[in-house]
Design a protein around this motif. Structure first.
Motif, short mmCIF file in Angstrom:
data_model
loop_
_atom_site.label_atom_id
_atom_site.label_comp_id
_atom_site.label_asym_id
_atom_site.label_seq_id
_atom_site.Cartn_x
_atom_site.Cartn_y
_atom_site.Cartn_z
N UNK B 103 1.01 -1.02 0.47
CA UNK B 103 0.11 -0.44 -0.64
C UNK B 103 0.80 0.99 0.30
N UNK B 104 2.21 1.13 1.40
CA UNK B 104 2.68 2.52 0.78
C UNK B 104 3.71 2.62 -0.21
N UNK B 105 3.81 1.38 -0.78
CA UNK B 105 5.08 1.96 -2.19
C UNK B 105 3.84 1.92 -3.40
N UNK B 106 2.45 1.36 -3.42
CA UNK B 106 1.76 2.32 -4.08
C UNK B 106 1.89 3.16 -4.37
N UNK B 107 1.77 3.98 -3.32
CA UNK B 107 1.75 5.18 -3.35
C UNK B 107 3.09 5.72 -3.62
N UNK B 108 4.01 5.37 -3.10
CA UNK B 108 5.52 5.63 -3.81
C UNK B 108 5.50 5.70 -5.44
N UNK B 109 4.75 4.60 -5.94
CA UNK B 109 4.78 5.50 -7.66
C UNK B 109 3.93 5.27 -7.96
N UNK B 110 2.75 5.60 -7.14
CA UNK B 110 1.77 6.84 -7.68
C UNK B 110 2.97 8.21 -7.94
N UNK B 111 2.66 8.41 -6.66
CA UNK B 111 3.36 10.11 -6.77
C UNK B 111 4.37 10.00 -8.37
N UNK B 112 5.83 8.84 -8.10
CA UNK B 112 6.79 9.32 -9.24
C UNK B 112 6.18 9.41 -10.65
N UNK B 113 5.56 8.73 -10.49
CA UNK B 113 4.63 7.58 -12.02
C UNK B 113 4.20 9.74 -12.96
N UNK B 114 3.27 10.05 -11.55
CA UNK B 114 2.64 11.14 -11.97
C UNK B 114 3.66 12.54 -11.54
N UNK B 115 5.22 12.53 -11.18
CA UNK B 115 5.71 13.36 -11.40
C UNK B 115 6.94 13.20 -12.42
N UNK B 116 6.18 12.40 -13.45
CA UNK B 116 7.44 12.41 -14.74
C UNK B 116 6.70 13.34 -15.70
N UNK B 117 7.30 14.47 -16.47
CA UNK B 117 6.56 15.05 -17.86
C UNK B 117 6.02 14.93 -18.10
N UNK B 118 4.89 15.66 -18.16
CA UNK B 118 3.37 14.30 -19.20
C UNK B 118 4.09 14.54 -20.62
#
Ligand code: ATP
Ligand code: MG
Lengths: 247, 221
Positions: B103-118
């Motif tokens: 659950x915590x890793x999901x939040x980490x990945x969600x954040x870093x995936x969304x942080x990649x420039x669109x």
């Protein structure tokens, strides 16, 4: 007109929510033509360009690429995009891949071209944009102008029929603008069909076959560079030229 | 407080006893983190998908896990499911830890995936790459790299959380320490010893993560 129609836009409309950004756009781009899109910020130039490779979804109207109307959901947009290259203002190179890897990514992964062949072709493209010595460098080590030339080579690697440029030199230091424009000019001379959103009036004057002036989502004036710059017909065009030429 | 000499004496004397416990702690940690990464990536992708229901499922999962104590989750997997099927204690602990870390890793990945420039996704799409291909080849490698520092942090938390497996009688570090401590009427010495073991493991883990970070940093902007 003998030349083949490469892009035909028919009554294109696009809104973002309540904001009507493109209003009944009609335009045809013929084979080997260079069309420069100019206009004030927010007039819808980028949106129009992005509609042409379906990064933006139109609301109504037709977009014909080559022979046929492209209908999202019916036609495979990935196939269409392979034939319509795009160069972005901020380059959008893949930072975790070297210059060479950036260029061969789509040919090898999408077109399934053997890696050796893709590398050989990438090297030809790199020497064409004057960066053969940068093949194994990461984008972070390149200047803005070099990044943009790599981005052009990357788009060309898919052998597109049409190239779209969205303010390709706007993010560059002034002294780096020239090298990118030179590359684009060479591309135009080779007969590439190009649609270029730009604020570089010198480039537009010299290279464009057609200038399209947009204002508030409409095409206000479309003309040959000579006419457009020297004898603009519309009052708003004159005003635009007065303000941009002063800069 | 035990004297330093006493502490060192016991440390040396019990190293054989602690070795198995240490290996079990490592096994629990590594297995639960690896599974946790897979779970985390899965729920992160659900969360960023365009389907609302997928995002809802992901949110619910993260909420349930973050909203309940890990020890409750471990007990549910070990005791609670025993009516349906009996999970061996190692797998009950590993899975509970994996679901928890996930659950915590999901939040980490969600954040870093969304942080990649669109612009990265747009560049991929403009080259004719599909969304899935662009995600796999362009977005995720960048997101993974950015996730490493917070992941390293999560690994450390996961390592220490594995001590809760003691409560379903797994002979990992903490359990062995408390058992030996009370058998020898010397709790404090054994607690200090186990603290040292954890500190060493954390140092090792930090080192490994920073090495991976360095080896991936060649292309950094
Ligand atoms: N994704 C979006 N969501 C909402 N509004 C948008 C979006 N993209 C563009 N717009 C709006 O649409 C209008 C046209 O934008 P567009 O980017 O096409 O203009 P432009 O002519 O390219 O301007 P510039 O010279 O500043 O790049 C602007 O008002 C802009 O704020
Ligand atoms: Mg724009």
């Amino acid at each position: 007109m003998d030349a083949k129609e490469m892009i035909k836009i028919d009554n294109l409309n696009k809104s973002f929510g309540d904001l009507h950004v493109l209003k009944n756009i009609n335009m045809t781009v013929y084979d080997s033509d260079v069309v420069c899109l100019v206009g004030a910020s927010g007039s819808g130039k980028s949106t129009l360009l992005r509609c042409l490779n379906f990064l933006e979804k139109k609301d109504s109207g037709k977009i014909i690429i080559g022979e046929r109307e492209i209908i999202p959901g019916t036609h495979n947009l990935n196939k269409v995009r392979q034939k319509v290259g795009m160069v972005f203002q901020h380059f959008n190179l893949f930072p975790h891949k070297t210059v060479l890897e950036n260029i061969i990514e789509a040919p090898t992964m999408v077109k399934k071209i053997p890696k050796d062949q893709a590398i050989a072709e990438a090297k030809v493209l790199l020497s064409k944009v004057g960066l053969e010595d940068k093949a194994n460098v990461y984008p972070s080590k390149l200047s803005g102008g070099q990044k943009q030339r790599v981005a052009i080579a990357r788009a060309l690697a898919m052998e597109p029929d049409i190239m779209l440029f969205d303010e390709p030199t706007s993010a560059l230091d002034p002294e780096l603008v020239g090298e990118v424009l030179t590359t684009m000019k060479e591309l135009a001379e080779e007969g590439m069909t190009m649609v270029v959103v730009t604020h570089e009036m010198g480039f537009a004057k010299e290279v464009a076959d057609w200038i399209v002036y947009m204002n508030e989502g409409k095409i206000v004036e479309l003309g040959k560079p000579e006419e457009f710059f020297n004898h603009p017909k519309e009052e708003r065009t004159k005003e635009f030229l007065r303000t941009t030429m002063l800069k | 407080m035990p004297s330093l000499a006493h502490f060192l004496h016991i440390l040396a004397e019990t190293k054989g006893l602690f070795l198995n416990a240490l290996l079990l702690t490592l096994k629990l940690t590594v297995v639960s983190i690896l599974i946790g990464i897979v779970i985390g990536l899965f729920f992160a992708l659900l969360k960023i998908s365009k389907f609302k229901i997928a995002g809802f499922i992901s949110d619910t999962y993260v909420y349930l896990v973050r909203g309940t104590p890990l020890i409750v989750q471990i007990f549910i997997l070990y005791f609670g499911l025993s009516g349906i099927f009996l999970l061996p204690d190692f797998w009950a602990a590993s899975l509970a830890l994996a679901l928890h870390n996930g659950a915590y890793i999901a939040e980490i990945f969600r954040g870093t995936i969304q942080s990649v420039d669109k612009g990265q996704m747009e560049a991929g799409r403009s080259l004719g790459m599909t969304k899935a291909l662009t995600l796999r080849r362009i977005i995720l490698p960048q997101a993974f790299r950015r996730a490493l520092p917070p992941l390293g942090n999560q690994f450390i938390i996961g390592l220490k959380d594995s001590s809760l497996a003691a409560f379903i009688s797994m002979n990992e570090l903490f359990n062995v320490a408390t058992t030996l401590g009370s058998n020898n009427f010397d709790e404090m010495t054994y607690l200090l010893i186990v603290a040292v073991y954890y500190l060493v493991l954390v140092a090792l883990m930090t080192f490994v993560v920073s090495r991976i970070e360095k080896s991936l940093a060649v292309s950094d902007r």
